[in-house]
Motif scaffolding. Sequence first.
Motif, PDB file in Angstrom:
ATOM      1  N   GLN A 110       0.717  -1.088   0.055  1.00  0.00           N
ATOM      2  CA  GLN A 110       0.023   0.077  -0.067  1.00  0.00           C
ATOM      3  C   GLN A 110       0.891   1.254   0.082  1.00  0.00           C
ATOM      4  O   GLN A 110       0.450   2.121  -0.349  1.00  0.00           O
ATOM      5  CB  GLN A 110      -0.836  -0.102   1.154  1.00  0.00           C
ATOM      6  N   GLN A 111       2.007   1.073   0.652  1.00  0.00           N
ATOM      7  CA  GLN A 111       2.986   2.436   0.654  1.00  0.00           C
ATOM      8  C   GLN A 111       3.427   2.465  -0.632  1.00  0.00           C
ATOM      9  O   GLN A 111       4.258   3.471  -0.970  1.00  0.00           O
ATOM     10  CB  GLN A 111       4.073   2.095   1.758  1.00  0.00           C
ATOM     11  N   SER A 112       3.668   1.761  -1.316  1.00  0.00           N
ATOM     12  CA  SER A 112       4.512   1.769  -2.806  1.00  0.00           C
ATOM     13  C   SER A 112       3.582   2.037  -4.043  1.00  0.00           C
ATOM     14  O   SER A 112       2.496   1.431  -4.149  1.00  0.00           O
ATOM     15  CB  SER A 112       5.218   0.411  -3.155  1.00  0.00           C
ATOM     16  N   GLU A 113       4.367   2.683  -4.927  1.00  0.00           N
ATOM     17  CA  GLU A 113       3.460   2.888  -6.111  1.00  0.00           C
ATOM     18  C   GLU A 113       3.717   1.890  -7.175  1.00  0.00           C
ATOM     19  O   GLU A 113       2.893   1.831  -8.222  1.00  0.00           O
ATOM     20  CB  GLU A 113       3.940   4.459  -6.664  1.00  0.00           C
ATOM     21  N   LYS A 114       4.866   1.441  -7.316  1.00  0.00           N
ATOM     22  CA  LYS A 114       5.183   0.298  -8.397  1.00  0.00           C
ATOM     23  C   LYS A 114       5.422  -0.879  -7.321  1.00  0.00           C
ATOM     24  O   LYS A 114       6.252  -1.015  -6.473  1.00  0.00           O
ATOM     25  CB  LYS A 114       6.329   0.793  -9.292  1.00  0.00           C
ATOM     26  N   ILE A 115       5.114  -2.136  -7.763  1.00  0.00           N
ATOM     27  CA  ILE A 115       5.406  -3.187  -7.294  1.00  0.00           C
ATOM     28  C   ILE A 115       5.996  -4.150  -8.350  1.00  0.00           C
ATOM     29  O   ILE A 115       5.211  -4.645  -9.208  1.00  0.00           O
ATOM     30  CB  ILE A 115       4.031  -4.070  -6.724  1.00  0.00           C
ATOM     31  N   LEU A 116       7.204  -4.763  -8.033  1.00  0.00           N
ATOM     32  CA  LEU A 116       7.708  -5.683  -9.102  1.00  0.00           C
ATOM     33  C   LEU A 116       7.649  -7.127  -8.465  1.00  0.00           C
ATOM     34  O   LEU A 116       8.178  -7.209  -7.170  1.00  0.00           O
ATOM     35  CB  LEU A 116       9.170  -5.259  -9.292  1.00  0.00           C
ATOM     36  N   LEU A 117       7.151  -7.915  -9.103  1.00  0.00           N
ATOM     37  CA  LEU A 117       7.017  -9.357  -8.704  1.00  0.00           C
ATOM     38  C   LEU A 117       8.057 -10.249  -9.538  1.00  0.00           C
ATOM     39  O   LEU A 117       8.137 -10.118 -10.627  1.00  0.00           O
ATOM     40  CB  LEU A 117       5.700 -10.005  -8.738  1.00  0.00           C
ATOM     41  N   PHE A 118       8.789 -11.185  -8.643  1.00  0.00           N
ATOM     42  CA  PHE A 118       9.576 -12.218  -9.463  1.00  0.00           C
ATOM     43  C   PHE A 118       9.903 -13.345  -8.630  1.00  0.00           C
ATOM     44  O   PHE A 118       9.949 -13.085  -7.446  1.00  0.00           O
ATOM     45  CB  PHE A 118      11.133 -11.450  -9.632  1.00  0.00           C
ATOM     46  N   GLY A 119       9.920 -14.316  -9.245  1.00  0.00           N
ATOM     47  CA  GLY A 119      10.442 -15.757  -8.944  1.00  0.00           C
ATOM     48  C   GLY A 119      10.817 -16.531  -9.873  1.00  0.00           C
ATOM     49  O   GLY A 119      10.620 -16.440 -11.097  1.00  0.00           O
ATOM     50  N   TYR A 120      12.008 -17.584  -9.428  1.00  0.00           N
ATOM     51  CA  TYR A 120      12.275 -18.178 -10.394  1.00  0.00           C
ATOM     52  C   TYR A 120      11.657 -19.392 -10.760  1.00  0.00           C
ATOM     53  O   TYR A 120      10.803 -20.171 -10.040  1.00  0.00           O
ATOM     54  CB  TYR A 120      13.859 -18.622 -10.064  1.00  0.00           C
ATOM     55  N   GLY A 121      11.748 -20.204 -11.928  1.00  0.00           N
ATOM     56  CA  GLY A 121      10.985 -21.260 -12.412  1.00  0.00           C
ATOM     57  C   GLY A 121       9.588 -21.078 -11.906  1.00  0.00           C
ATOM     58  O   GLY A 121       8.802 -20.089 -12.402  1.00  0.00           O
ATOM     59  N   PRO A 122       8.803 -22.178 -11.681  1.00  0.00           N
ATOM     60  CA  PRO A 122       7.353 -22.256 -11.518  1.00  0.00           C
ATOM     61  C   PRO A 122       7.046 -21.227 -10.507  1.00  0.00           C
ATOM     62  O   PRO A 122       5.731 -20.789 -10.613  1.00  0.00           O
ATOM     63  CB  PRO A 122       7.184 -23.721 -10.810  1.00  0.00           C
ATOM     64  N   THR A 123       7.690 -20.638  -9.711  1.00  0.00           N
ATOM     65  CA  THR A 123       7.328 -19.709  -8.787  1.00  0.00           C
ATOM     66  C   THR A 123       6.842 -18.396  -9.527  1.00  0.00           C
ATOM     67  O   THR A 123       6.018 -17.741  -9.090  1.00  0.00           O
ATOM     68  CB  THR A 123       8.415 -19.424  -7.704  1.00  0.00           C
ATOM     69  N   ASN A 124       7.376 -18.274 -10.693  1.00  0.00           N
ATOM     70  CA  ASN A 124       7.043 -17.057 -11.592  1.00  0.00           C
ATOM     71  C   ASN A 124       5.545 -17.206 -11.874  1.00  0.00           C
ATOM     72  O   ASN A 124       4.931 -16.164 -12.212  1.00  0.00           O
ATOM     73  CB  ASN A 124       7.919 -16.772 -12.425  1.00  0.00           C
ATOM     74  N   PHE A 143       9.625 -14.093  -4.462  1.00  0.00           N
ATOM     75  CA  PHE A 143       9.326 -15.299  -3.737  1.00  0.00           C
ATOM     76  C   PHE A 143       9.932 -16.528  -4.116  1.00  0.00           C
ATOM     77  O   PHE A 143      10.364 -16.640  -5.319  1.00  0.00           O
ATOM     78  CB  PHE A 143       7.728 -15.687  -4.144  1.00  0.00           C
ATOM     79  N   SER A 144       9.985 -17.449  -3.179  1.00  0.00           N
ATOM     80  CA  SER A 144      10.883 -18.451  -3.468  1.00  0.00           C
ATOM     81  C   SER A 144      10.462 -19.723  -2.462  1.00  0.00           C
ATOM     82  O   SER A 144       9.968 -19.526  -1.375  1.00  0.00           O
ATOM     83  CB  SER A 144      12.391 -18.381  -3.216  1.00  0.00           C
ATOM     84  N   VAL A 145      10.733 -20.913  -2.926  1.00  0.00           N
ATOM     85  CA  VAL A 145      10.134 -21.942  -2.027  1.00  0.00           C
ATOM     86  C   VAL A 145      11.426 -22.277  -1.121  1.00  0.00           C
ATOM     87  O   VAL A 145      11.208 -22.377   0.103  1.00  0.00           O
ATOM     88  CB  VAL A 145      10.007 -23.318  -3.034  1.00  0.00           C
ATOM     89  N   ALA A 146      12.571 -22.548  -1.568  1.00  0.00           N
ATOM     90  CA  ALA A 146      13.608 -22.772  -0.821  1.00  0.00           C
ATOM     91  C   ALA A 146      14.979 -21.981  -0.978  1.00  0.00           C
ATOM     92  O   ALA A 146      15.825 -21.984  -0.030  1.00  0.00           O
ATOM     93  CB  ALA A 146      14.118 -24.412  -1.010  1.00  0.00           C
ATOM     94  N   GLY A 147      14.988 -21.354  -2.162  1.00  0.00           N
ATOM     95  CA  GLY A 147      16.219 -20.467  -2.211  1.00  0.00           C
ATOM     96  C   GLY A 147      17.731 -21.122  -2.494  1.00  0.00           C
ATOM     97  O   GLY A 147      18.554 -20.636  -2.263  1.00  0.00           O
ATOM     98  N   LYS A 148      17.573 -22.573  -2.691  1.00  0.00           N
ATOM     99  CA  LYS A 148      18.679 -23.193  -2.700  1.00  0.00           C
ATOM    100  C   LYS A 148      19.388 -23.070  -4.136  1.00  0.00           C
ATOM    101  O   LYS A 148      20.556 -23.397  -4.539  1.00  0.00           O
ATOM    102  CB  LYS A 148      18.372 -24.729  -2.632  1.00  0.00           C
ATOM    103  N   PHE A 149      18.677 -22.690  -5.224  1.00  0.00           N
ATOM    104  CA  PHE A 149      19.270 -22.637  -6.677  1.00  0.00           C
ATOM    105  C   PHE A 149      19.287 -21.183  -7.292  1.00  0.00           C
ATOM    106  O   PHE A 149      19.373 -21.034  -8.302  1.00  0.00           O
ATOM    107  CB  PHE A 149      18.297 -23.694  -7.571  1.00  0.00           C
ATOM    108  N   ALA A 150      19.320 -20.285  -6.471  1.00  0.00           N
ATOM    109  CA  ALA A 150      19.418 -18.834  -6.848  1.00  0.00           C
ATOM    110  C   ALA A 150      20.342 -17.993  -5.941  1.00  0.00           C
ATOM    111  O   ALA A 150      20.243 -18.136  -4.763  1.00  0.00           O
ATOM    112  CB  ALA A 150      18.059 -18.410  -7.135  1.00  0.00           C
ATOM    113  N   ASN A 151      20.878 -16.933  -6.571  1.00  0.00           N
ATOM    114  CA  ASN A 151      21.460 -16.033  -5.627  1.00  0.00           C
ATOM    115  C   ASN A 151      20.647 -14.668  -5.894  1.00  0.00           C
ATOM    116  O   ASN A 151      20.628 -14.019  -6.886  1.00  0.00           O
ATOM    117  CB  ASN A 151      22.945 -15.792  -6.230  1.00  0.00           C
TER     118      ASN A 151
END
Length: 237
Positions: free
Chosen positions: A102-116, A156-164
């Motif tokens: 609510q405080q932000s004017e632009k929201i960027l959403l990102f996730g790797y693989g199926p999370t996207n 967003f990420s499930v486990a974060g084991k395959f991304a930096n």
Amino acid sequence: MKIQLDRLNDLEIEIHRCLMAASQDQPQMTITEAAKLADVSPSKISKLVKKMGFSGYKEYSRFLAGKELVKQKKLNSEFARIQDFMENFDASSVDYLADLIQQSEKILLFGYGPTNFCMEYFEYKLNFTLNKNVIRVSQPSLIPDLLTDDSLLLIFSVAGKFANFDPLFEEAKKHHAKSLLVMEEMNTDLSLDASEIIFLTKSHQEEHLKSHEKTRTILLMYIEEVIRKLTKNDPRE
């Protein structure tokens, strides 16, 4: 559970880093030993871990040792894991994320693989809920050009084991943008250089599963709760 390093002052950050490094050789370190190592009082250690979001030193110590924060019975099905998530759900994390959006004017959403694909759904719901500039980013390389000082980067990420994730958060910092990482599973190996992380569960999906084989059910449930909160606070005509 939300762990916030940006709530700590410089001394507290140094204490945390010192104990993180020492825990590799002393995984069973007591609070008295930790205080002696950091050259502070035990009460200072106690205040530090609570400020970070832990219930006490015992939970913080398990975190440093790379253990699950609460010993649990082995869950024999995905339904049981979801039930555990629901029974221990932290509603304050929903309120926190809803406020950030609510405080932000632009929201960027990102996730790797199926999370996207979850982010595509989140984008769809947000566009019907709020009058905001909501963008699901398909590739991490596109994020720097989209960041502005009034934007919020949500990863967003499930486990974060395959991304930096650190380079993306560094870009957000350069652009004076807010950033938040939402993780389903507790991952004690994850770098905490990012300003804020929300862990949705203290349980894990089966270790033999590859990233694309893991469910995103809990992430979607969390998204629905955030949307419900936003709709309640700012309903459309």
